[in-house]
Write an enzyme that holds these catalytic residues in place. Structure first.
Site, mmCIF file in Angstrom:
data_model
loop_
_atom_site.group_PDB
_atom_site.id
_atom_site.type_symbol
_atom_site.label_atom_id
_atom_site.label_comp_id
_atom_site.label_asym_id
_atom_site.label_seq_id
_atom_site.Cartn_x
_atom_site.Cartn_y
_atom_site.Cartn_z
ATOM 1 N N GLY A 76 1.484 4.706 3.789
ATOM 2 C CA GLY A 76 2.412 3.802 3.111
ATOM 3 C C GLY A 76 3.474 4.545 2.327
ATOM 4 N N GLY B 121 0.832 -1.202 0.000
ATOM 5 C CA GLY B 121 0.000 0.000 0.000
ATOM 6 C C GLY B 121 0.862 1.246 0.000
ATOM 7 N N ALA B 122 1.901 1.234 -0.851
ATOM 8 C CA ALA B 122 2.950 2.248 -0.751
ATOM 9 C C ALA B 122 2.759 3.453 -1.665
ATOM 10 C CB ALA B 122 4.312 1.609 -1.061
ATOM 11 N N SER C 31 -5.300 -0.887 13.977
ATOM 12 C CA SER C 31 -6.138 0.290 14.224
ATOM 13 C C SER C 31 -6.645 0.247 15.655
ATOM 14 C CB SER C 31 -7.328 0.305 13.256
ATOM 15 O OG SER C 31 -8.319 1.229 13.667
ATOM 16 N N TYR D 124 -14.636 -4.043 9.920
ATOM 17 C CA TYR D 124 -13.308 -3.436 9.801
ATOM 18 C C TYR D 124 -12.520 -3.646 11.101
ATOM 19 C CZ TYR D 124 -9.729 0.201 9.387
ATOM 20 O OH TYR D 124 -8.537 0.877 9.355
#
Length: 340
Positions: free
Chosen positions: A62, A56-57, A183, A213
């Site tokens: 990210g 996720g960069a 999270s 989530y």
């Protein structure tokens, strides 16, 4: 003749001014608290000769994580489902580090995860840092072609499989580090064996989507702890973190509440623009875990703002965590030789 007592008017005006200003004062206090409590990387470690993968960069946390690792001389592999070429060019422009590689990685496909891992093992001699950062918000009750819930697959099952497939390279490169981005919502989960992979066809309310989530992020902490335990004798550490509430376009879209526009805008201003962190601030804890010399032997811990934080309650039951791990092995179809 009527004599007016202006004192009473002044008193009511003062009361009104104070009442109206209280929310703004609270927001200022909240912003100051966020500013002075936020973690910040203090280590001056150089990463020349090290190789890191950041999933996720291409954006937000990210991208900032990859940027800061590259600025310290690290060879960084940018992994994302979107073409990472623009992110690579920007990192090279800012850091003058040309040792940046890009790879396509789509966590909604376990085949893509396996293909990515095979390329890494074939092309790379070492892997010192693996940062499982990629994530999505709740996508309702949608499933991938692998039969897994899409939110759980991107946030948990995909990274779980990827880390298994790269474990040998991490052990070969020891001392090495695994970092999972979780999270704060992991503390609010209702994760169970039954909803680890939510069956299709169930209608999800807004509350249940948030829970979904939260469950994916709780599973991430369980995975981080599991890898810490199974790789403790191989020089590989594994930790998880909460990056903070990040003010990004993706997050703002994910929390949109249709039909409640005014309330939504007020909440967004209060929590994102006042309390929310920038992506650079949100990346600090991941960077800290990736390079701090003080954390060479720290493993199986959970971090907030660059500091060890208590684990979510769902991780306290070892048997439950072991059951989640075994069920996850089956759901991602791990082969016997790939298990740790």
């Amino acid at each position: 003749m009527i004599v007016y007592n202006y004192t009473i008017y002044i008193k009511y005006i003062a009361f009104a001014v104070i009442t109206i200003s209280l929310p703004f004062v609270a927001l200022i206090v909240l912003k100051l608290f966020q500013k002075f409590s936020a973690g910040k990387v203090k280590s001056l470690v150089c990463l020349n000769g090290k190789t890191a993968i950041v999933t996720g960069a291409t954006s937000a946390v990210g991208f900032q994580t990859a940027l800061h690792l590259a600025s310290r001389g690290c060879r960084v592999i940018l992994a994302d489902k979107k073409e990472p070429a623009k992110a690579k060019a920007k990192i090279i422009e800012v850091t003058n580090n040309t040792n940046i590689e890009t790879k396509l990685l789509d966590f909604t496909s376990l085949q893509s995860v396996r293909k990515f891992a095979e390329e890494i093992k074939r092309e790379e001699d070492r892997l010192d840092i693996l940062i499982n950062n990629a994530e999505v918000g709740s996508r309702g009750n949608k499933h991938t072609d692998d039969g897994l819930h899409s939110t759980m697959q991107v946030n948990y099952f995909g990274p779980f499989l990827l880390t298994h497939l790269l474990a040998d390279l991490l052990k070969k490169s020891a001392p090495s580090r695994i970092i999972f981005v979780s999270s704060a919502l992991a503390f609010c989960s209702n994760l169970s064996l039954e909803n680890l992979n939510l069956p299709p066809g169930q209608a999800l309310s807004l509350f249940r989507q948030i829970l979904l989530y939260a469950n994916s992020k709780a599973a991430v902490v369980i995975a981080a702890n599991g890898f810490a335990d199974k790789l403790k004798d191989h020089g590989v550490t594994s930790n998880s973190l909460h990056p903070g509430l990040i003010n990004t376009k993706g997050f703002r879209r994910s929390v949109r509440i249709d039909g409640i526009r005014t309330i939504y805008r007020l909440l967004r201003f209060a929590f994102l623009f006042v309390y929310g962190k920038t992506p650079e601030q949100g990346a600090q804890t991941a960077i800290h875990l990736a390079l701090s010399n003080q954390l060479k032997e720290t493993s199986g811990k959970h971090f907030w703002d660059c500091t060890v934080f208590p684990q979510p309650p769902v991780t306290w039951n070892k048997k439950f965590c072991d059951d989640i791990w075994k069920s996850s092995e089956q759901l991602v179809d791990l082969k016997d030789e790939e298990k740790l």
